[in-house]
Motif scaffolding. Sequence first.
Motif, PDB file in Angstrom:
ATOM      1  N   PRO A  89      -3.441 -14.097   3.890  1.00 29.33           N
ATOM      2  CA  PRO A  89      -3.405 -15.297   3.044  1.00 29.33           C
ATOM      3  C   PRO A  89      -2.106 -16.069   3.265  1.00 29.33           C
ATOM      4  O   PRO A  89      -1.050 -15.472   3.431  1.00 29.33           O
ATOM      5  N   VAL A  90      -2.208 -17.399   3.284  1.00 22.07           N
ATOM      6  CA  VAL A  90      -1.043 -18.250   3.525  1.00 22.07           C
ATOM      7  C   VAL A  90      -0.688 -18.993   2.244  1.00 22.07           C
ATOM      8  O   VAL A  90      -1.538 -19.669   1.647  1.00 22.07           O
ATOM      9  N   PHE A  91       0.578 -18.865   1.827  1.00 15.96           N
ATOM     10  CA  PHE A  91       1.055 -19.543   0.632  1.00 15.96           C
ATOM     11  C   PHE A  91       1.845 -20.788   1.028  1.00 15.96           C
ATOM     12  O   PHE A  91       2.536 -20.802   2.054  1.00 15.96           O
ATOM     13  N   SER A  92       1.777 -21.809   0.222  1.00 15.40           N
ATOM     14  CA  SER A  92       2.430 -23.075   0.519  1.00 15.40           C
ATOM     15  C   SER A  92       3.952 -22.932   0.506  1.00 15.40           C
ATOM     16  O   SER A  92       4.503 -21.969  -0.035  1.00 15.40           O
ATOM     17  N   VAL A  93       4.628 -23.907   1.096  1.00 13.61           N
ATOM     18  CA  VAL A  93       6.094 -23.934   1.077  1.00 13.61           C
ATOM     19  C   VAL A  93       6.601 -23.926  -0.356  1.00 13.61           C
ATOM     20  O   VAL A  93       7.533 -23.186  -0.699  1.00 13.61           O
TER      21      VAL A  93
END
Length: 286
Positions: free
Chosen positions: A258-262
């Motif tokens: 999963p990729v989390f936002s900046v």
Amino acid sequence: MKDTIKTFSTPYGELAIDTVADAKMAAVFGRGEYHQQDTVELLSELITGESIFVDGGAHIGTITIPLARRAGRTIAYEADAYTCSILRQNVDRNGVTVDIREKGIGATAGRGEMLSVREGNAGAHSLSVGAGGVEVVTLDEDLETFDVLKLDVEGMELSVLRGAERVIREARPTILFEVNISQLRSHAASLSAISSFFRVAKYRLYLPLRLEGVLGVGRVSNLSIIGLSMYPGAYIFHTHSSVFDILALPEEKQPLSPVFSVWRTMVHILSENMRNKIGRVQKYFV
């Protein structure tokens, strides 16, 4: 075998460790935890049976051994002779196939000397390049190619990357590397220099982290800001810093986690930093 060597049973097999030279890691195993569990899980997602996995700074094999069971081929570099002897024992004990190379890795070939950085943490030994009894090679010269590279080389990460520019350009490997701000500085490197290297190579950077129990990666827009936010004392005042990992992926690859936002990544870093500071204050007054 030295009296200080103890064997621990772990989810990934039995591992021998020097409980004096590696007191910090031994304490982790003694609590029934696994050293760098999240790193093993993250890299396991990125490695397949076709992968050539290179462990740069393999230490006693806590990353090497679990991933050798997944990769098609595993190559482990460990420059410290004593640590490398334990690595060999652990590899043999667990019946995995690993190409162990008792060498240092850097930007150029030559010789070097192992230096002790912190007592009770043999994994923090650093390589001083110039002269000494340790052979130093570049990954470009020592290997034809690889798919996944893990680096934990106590501040020499940028040097190793510069010595692997050909493979990085041709094979576009996935790279996970440790960041220690104070050790980078001791090797005349910096977070901005690392960012510049990967920007030119057309890689994106991510910070491995857990949010609400989910292991994923946070987008990194500025590595220097990440370092400043996590360890302001080390970044500004040159104090000793703890470490964190960064995942580097070619722009054409997407993370499997999963990729989390900046924004969410930065909020997590700042809230964790504040929570830790409050915890230290509370211990002082209790």
